[in-house]
Design a protein around this motif. Structure first.
Motif, short mmCIF file in Angstrom:
data_model
loop_
_atom_site.label_atom_id
_atom_site.label_comp_id
_atom_site.label_asym_id
_atom_site.label_seq_id
_atom_site.Cartn_x
_atom_site.Cartn_y
_atom_site.Cartn_z
N VAL A 11 82.84 97.90 -14.37
CA VAL A 11 82.02 98.27 -15.53
C VAL A 11 81.51 99.70 -15.35
CG1 VAL A 11 79.90 97.76 -16.79
CG2 VAL A 11 81.38 95.89 -16.00
N GLY A 12 81.72 100.52 -16.37
CA GLY A 12 81.28 101.91 -16.34
C GLY A 12 81.72 102.60 -17.61
N PRO A 13 81.31 103.84 -17.81
CA PRO A 13 81.63 104.54 -19.06
C PRO A 13 83.11 104.74 -19.31
CG PRO A 13 80.57 106.02 -17.47
CD PRO A 13 80.42 104.64 -16.94
N ARG A 14 83.94 104.74 -18.25
CA ARG A 14 85.39 104.92 -18.46
C ARG A 14 85.99 103.75 -19.22
NH1 ARG A 14 89.41 106.62 -13.67
NH2 ARG A 14 88.97 108.63 -14.59
N PHE A 15 85.44 102.56 -19.03
CA PHE A 15 86.04 101.36 -19.62
C PHE A 15 85.09 100.67 -20.60
CE2 PHE A 15 88.12 101.52 -15.32
CZ PHE A 15 89.39 101.87 -15.78
N GLU A 16 84.29 101.44 -21.29
CA GLU A 16 83.28 100.85 -22.18
C GLU A 16 83.92 99.95 -23.24
OE1 GLU A 16 79.45 102.18 -24.93
OE2 GLU A 16 80.69 103.70 -23.97
N ARG A 17 84.98 100.41 -23.87
CA ARG A 17 85.61 99.61 -24.93
C ARG A 17 86.18 98.32 -24.38
NH1 ARG A 17 90.35 102.19 -28.54
NH2 ARG A 17 91.44 102.02 -26.53
N LEU A 35 77.10 85.71 -17.63
CA LEU A 35 78.09 86.21 -16.67
C LEU A 35 77.51 87.38 -15.89
CD1 LEU A 35 79.06 89.01 -18.25
CD2 LEU A 35 80.44 87.41 -19.54
N ALA A 36 78.33 87.93 -15.00
CA ALA A 36 77.93 89.08 -14.19
C ALA A 36 78.81 90.27 -14.54
CB ALA A 36 78.07 88.75 -12.70
N MET A 37 78.24 91.47 -14.37
CA MET A 37 78.99 92.71 -14.48
C MET A 37 78.94 93.43 -13.15
SD MET A 37 78.14 94.31 -18.23
CE MET A 37 78.76 93.53 -19.73
N LEU A 38 80.08 93.96 -12.72
CA LEU A 38 80.18 94.71 -11.48
C LEU A 38 80.29 96.18 -11.83
CD1 LEU A 38 80.71 91.78 -10.62
CD2 LEU A 38 82.46 92.63 -9.05
N VAL A 39 79.25 96.95 -11.51
CA VAL A 39 79.08 98.31 -12.02
C VAL A 39 79.54 99.34 -10.99
CG1 VAL A 39 77.45 99.95 -13.01
CG2 VAL A 39 77.12 97.49 -13.38
N VAL A 40 80.41 100.25 -11.41
CA VAL A 40 80.91 101.34 -10.56
C VAL A 40 80.13 102.61 -10.91
CG1 VAL A 40 82.91 102.68 -9.85
CG2 VAL A 40 83.20 100.29 -10.54
N PRO A 41 79.39 103.19 -9.96
CA PRO A 41 78.58 104.37 -10.26
C PRO A 41 79.36 105.60 -10.71
CG PRO A 41 77.73 103.30 -8.30
CD PRO A 41 79.04 102.63 -8.63
N GLY A 73 80.84 99.15 -5.33
CA GLY A 73 81.29 100.36 -4.68
C GLY A 73 80.54 101.58 -5.20
N TRP A 74 81.16 102.74 -5.00
CA TRP A 74 80.64 103.98 -5.59
C TRP A 74 81.74 104.64 -6.42
CZ3 TRP A 74 75.90 106.10 -6.19
CH2 TRP A 74 75.85 107.39 -6.73
N PHE A 75 82.84 105.00 -5.76
CA PHE A 75 83.97 105.60 -6.49
C PHE A 75 85.02 104.57 -6.90
CE2 PHE A 75 82.72 109.20 -3.63
CZ PHE A 75 82.27 110.05 -4.62
N HIS A 76 85.08 103.45 -6.17
CA HIS A 76 86.12 102.43 -6.31
C HIS A 76 87.45 102.88 -5.70
CE1 HIS A 76 88.35 98.99 -7.88
NE2 HIS A 76 87.24 98.49 -8.39
#
Length: 245
Positions: A11-17, A35-41, A73-76
């Motif tokens: 989850v992050g701005p790259r994959f918002e749609r 549910l849960a969201m896994l957020v990549v900074p 993570g941070w960068f993934h």
């Protein structure tokens, strides 16, 4: 009680749609955003999560609606040169996505603590826990989990509590899909079909989806079949935090 835990990864701005598409689809099966969201900074160093942006506001709104937020993570991206068993994992289990597989303790702890602080600042509450990209951890990363203050962590085979002596909360494989190649799509379709049957007796079932799934109709169909298989029998959509209770 039999539980169903669902999560959206990357989850992050790259994959918002894509995240919005998957959230709508899963919420229909789960009776809401349970549910849960896994957020990549900062996905691959190209899509930073920045406080005050429209996506950050949306992320906080999802958290306010009851969605659990994990640091992912941070960068993934995995930039470590691996050898031995780690090289096999990096080559066959992920495509340069296992960021924490080769990190030493200091670097892992730094990325964990910075990620935790960033996401918590945006959502205005503690994160639920940490999940390494591709569910892969180095020994140093495993050590850093408790030091970073995460209540929960997950890999492909279990969920545990790093701040409670690594107490295991549930075991069993995650049902997930791979969209990267046709071969991986077919193997994940076959695996999910088998696990839909094998995991019916399990007390806890975990299902994880990724942004790439949103672009592959046959994966979306399999995701729908999987959620129907586990919700029609009365299995309760739950939070990861429920396991610790």
């Amino acid at each position: 009680m039999k539980r169903l835990l669902a999560s959206i990864h990357d989850v992050g701005p790259r994959f918002e749609r894509e995240v919005e598409t998957l959230l709508d689809r899963l919420s229909g099966h789960l009776g809401g955003p349970r549910l849960a969201m896994l957020v990549v900074p900062d996905h691959w160093g190209e899509a930073p999560l920045t406080p005050g942006t429209p996506f950050a506001t949306r992320l906080r709104g999802w958290a306010d609606a009851g969605i659990e937020m994990f640091v992912h993570g941070w960068f993934h991206r995995d930039t470590t040169e691996h050898h031995g068993i780690a090289a096999l994992k990096a080559r066959h289990m992920t495509a340069s996505e296992g960021e924490f597989l080769g990190l030493d303790h200091a670097v892992a702890l730094d990325r964990m603590t910075r990620g935790k602080a960033l996401v918590e600042d945006i959502i205005g509450r503690p994160v639920a826990g940490f999940v390494a990209p591709a569910w892969l951890y180095s020994d140093g990363a495993m050590q850093a989990l408790g030091e970073a203050g995460f209540a929960l962590a997950e890999n492909h085979g279990r969920v545990w509590a790093p701040n409670a002596g690594d107490r295991v909360l549930t075991r069993g494989p995650v049902i997930t899909w791979a969209s990267r190649t046709n071969g991986r799509q077919l193997s994940s379709l076959a695996a999910s079909a088998v696990l839909r049957r094998l995991l019916q007796p399990a007390k806890v079932v975990r299902v994880a989806v990724h942004p790439g799934d949103a672009h592959v109709p046959r994966l979306l169909e399999s995701i729908d079949l999987t959620f129907r298989a586990f919700t029609r029998g009365g299995r309760v959509p739950s939070r990861y935090a429920d396991l610790a209770r």
